[in-house]
Design a protein around this motif. Structure first.
Motif, PDB file in Angstrom:
ATOM      1  N   VAL A 125       9.199  11.667   1.899  1.00  0.00           N
ATOM      2  CA  VAL A 125       9.050  10.437   1.116  1.00  0.00           C
ATOM      3  C   VAL A 125       8.245   9.443   1.944  1.00  0.00           C
ATOM      4  O   VAL A 125       8.718   8.953   2.974  1.00  0.00           O
ATOM      5  N   VAL A 126       7.010   9.191   1.508  1.00  0.00           N
ATOM      6  CA  VAL A 126       6.083   8.385   2.304  1.00  0.00           C
ATOM      7  C   VAL A 126       5.799   7.057   1.620  1.00  0.00           C
ATOM      8  O   VAL A 126       5.936   6.904   0.406  1.00  0.00           O
ATOM      9  N   PRO A 131       0.483   6.454   3.757  1.00  0.00           N
ATOM     10  CA  PRO A 131       1.094   7.774   3.566  1.00  0.00           C
ATOM     11  C   PRO A 131       1.531   8.482   4.846  1.00  0.00           C
ATOM     12  O   PRO A 131       2.203   9.506   4.755  1.00  0.00           O
ATOM     13  N   ASP A 132       1.184   7.981   6.020  1.00  0.00           N
ATOM     14  CA  ASP A 132       1.709   8.608   7.241  1.00  0.00           C
ATOM     15  C   ASP A 132       3.031   7.983   7.673  1.00  0.00           C
ATOM     16  O   ASP A 132       3.680   8.476   8.583  1.00  0.00           O
ATOM     17  N   ARG A 133       3.443   6.921   7.003  1.00  0.00           N
ATOM     18  CA  ARG A 133       4.689   6.233   7.364  1.00  0.00           C
ATOM     19  C   ARG A 133       5.801   6.684   6.431  1.00  0.00           C
ATOM     20  O   ARG A 133       5.630   6.708   5.211  1.00  0.00           O
ATOM     21  N   LEU A 134       6.948   7.036   6.993  1.00  0.00           N
ATOM     22  CA  LEU A 134       8.102   7.407   6.179  1.00  0.00           C
ATOM     23  C   LEU A 134       8.762   6.155   5.614  1.00  0.00           C
ATOM     24  O   LEU A 134       8.934   5.163   6.322  1.00  0.00           O
ATOM     25  N   VAL A 135       9.149   6.203   4.350  1.00  0.00           N
ATOM     26  CA  VAL A 135       9.889   5.098   3.765  1.00  0.00           C
ATOM     27  C   VAL A 135      11.321   5.085   4.292  1.00  0.00           C
ATOM     28  O   VAL A 135      11.881   4.032   4.584  1.00  0.00           O
ATOM     29  N   ARG A 218       5.470   9.538  -3.097  1.00  0.00           N
ATOM     30  CA  ARG A 218       5.058   8.214  -2.612  1.00  0.00           C
ATOM     31  C   ARG A 218       6.006   7.162  -3.191  1.00  0.00           C
ATOM     32  O   ARG A 218       6.371   7.228  -4.357  1.00  0.00           O
ATOM     33  N   HIS A 219       6.379   6.193  -2.352  1.00  0.00           N
ATOM     34  CA  HIS A 219       7.453   5.264  -2.696  1.00  0.00           C
ATOM     35  C   HIS A 219       7.119   3.907  -2.097  1.00  0.00           C
ATOM     36  O   HIS A 219       6.588   3.829  -0.983  1.00  0.00           O
ATOM     37  N   PRO A 220       7.435   2.807  -2.776  1.00  0.00           N
ATOM     38  CA  PRO A 220       7.203   1.492  -2.171  1.00  0.00           C
ATOM     39  C   PRO A 220       8.031   1.323  -0.895  1.00  0.00           C
ATOM     40  O   PRO A 220       9.111   1.901  -0.757  1.00  0.00           O
TER      41      PRO A 220
END
Length: 309
Positions: A125-126, A131-135, A218-220
Motif C-alpha cells: 500500500v503506497v 509511490p516509493d513511500r509506504l502509507v 495507491r492510497h492517500p
C-alpha cells in the motif's frame, strides 16, 4: 487450509464507503474495468453525501449496493461486505477494499498468481503522491525493524513475497475457506484495529499470509502513523482524531490482551504515557486514552459513539 482448485476463481470485491462519493465512484469504475472481478459489493455506511442515491441509480447487475441503516464504521462495513460476498454471492475469493484506495490495473492479476499458495494476502500500500513511500509502515518478520519505503519491502521479499506480513482491508484477498473457518471482522470495533484483529485471527488459525511485493494499491497519506519515540527505538501511531485515538486505545488493548498477553498490554500503555508526556505533550490525550483502556477492560464497545461526527 484447504487447497483451492486451479480453475478460474469467482472473485467478488467488497468495498466499504462513508461520505466519499467521488472516491467510491472512482474505485467502482476501476474495479469494473478489472476482468478478473466478477462482482462488486459496495457497503454504504449510511452516507449523507448522495452516495446511497448514486448506488441505487447504478444500472449494473454486477454491482450490489448495500446501504446500512446507520454508520457501523469500517469494521461493521467489512463484516457485512465479507459476509455478503461469501454467503450470498458465492465468492471463492473476496477482494477487500477501502473506498480511498486505488489498485493498479494489474494488481489483482499479480495477487492471483499466488492463488493456492496463500489464504490471506495483499499488495504493497503506497502513497498515491509518492509511490516509493509506504502509507502504513511495515514491521518486517523476524525482528523489530520497521520500514517506510517500498524498496525495503522489495529487498525483503523472497520469491516475490514477504511472508507473515499483510496490510488488511487495503486490497487484501481472503479465501472463502478461511472466512468460513474464522468468521468475519469484529463489527463492534467500529474503526481501528479490526483489520489487525482479523489478521491475528487468521494467523492463529494457521493461515498462509503474505504481501506480494510487486502488486500495488495507491492510497492517500494518513499522516503520522509510525511516529518515532523512545529515542527512535520504537514508534507510535498518533492520530489527531479523537475518534480514531479512542478506538485505537480500546481496540489495541483488546487485541494485545487476546493475542499477545498482559506484558504487551502494559507496554502499550507505557508507550502511550511516554508519547503524550514526553514525545508530544498532550495531557488531554492521556485522559482519552484512559477512557479507551477502561472500556477495553469492561468489554464496552459503545463509548466511541460520543466522538462520531
Amino acid at each position: 487450509m484447504t487447497e483451492q482448485n486451479q480453475q478460474r476463481p469467482r472473485v467478488v470485491a467488497a468495498v466499504v464507503t462513508y461520505n466519499r462519493l467521488e472516491l467510491v465512484r472512482r474505485l467502482v469504475t476501476r474495479l469494473r474495468e478489472v476482468p478478473s472481478v466478477d462482482e462488486v459489493v459496495v457497503v454504504d455506511n449510511a452516507s449523507t453525501d448522495g452516495t446511497g442515491e448514486w448506488l441505487r441509480g447504478l444500472d449494473d447487475p454486477a454491482v450490489l449496493a448495500v446501504t446500512l441503516p446507520d454508520n457501523r464504521g469500517g469494521a461493521g462495513g467489512f463484516h457485512e461486505g465479507l459476509r455478503r460476498a461469501v454467503e450470498e454471492r458465492d465468492a471463492d475469493l473476496v477482494w477487500l477494499m477501502d473506498d480511498d484506495g486505488m489498485p493498479d490495473p494489474d494488481c489483482l492479476d499479480l495477487l492471483l498468481a499466488h492463488r493456492g499458495e496463500l489464504d490471506f494476502w495483499g499488495p504493497v500500500v503506497v502513497d498515491e503522491a509518492d509511490p516509493d513511500r509506504l502509507v502504513f509502515p511495515i514491521r518486517l518478520p523476524g525482528g523489530t525493524r520497521v520500514v517506510h519505503d517500498r524498496s525495503s519491502v522489495e529487498r525483503a521479499a523472497r520469491d516475490g513475497l514477504v511472508r507473515d506480513v499483510v496490510i488488511p482491508f487495503n486490497g487484501v484477498l481472503v479465501t472463502r475457506e478461511l472466512a468460513r473457518e474464522i468468521g468475519y471482522p469484529r463489527e463492534e470495533f467500529f474503526i481501528w484495529g479490526d483489520d489487525h484483529e482479523y489478521r491475528l485471527r487468521a494467523e492463529r488459525a494457521g493461515a498462509r499470509i503474505a504481501t506480494v511485493a510487486d502488486a500495488s494499491v495507491r492510497h492517500p497519506s494518513v499522516g503520522e502513523l509510525g511516529t518515532p519515540m523512545m529515542f527512535g527505538r520504537t514508534t507510535y501511531n498518533h492520530s489527531p482524531s479523537d475518534l480514531k485515538h479512542y478506538c485505537m486505545a480500546r481496540n489495541n488493548t483488546v487485541n494485545l490482551r487476546t493475542y499477545r498477553g498482559w506484558p504487551h498490554v502494559l507496554m502499550f500503555w507505557v508507550k502511550t504515557l511516554w508519547f503524550y508526556t514526553l514525545t508530544r505533550r498532550q495531557p488531554g490525550r492521556l485522559a482519552l486514552s484512559a477512557r479507551g483502556f477502561g472500556a477495553a477492560l469492561r468489554g464496552d464497545f459503545t463509548g466511541h459513539r460520543r466522538y462520531v461526527r
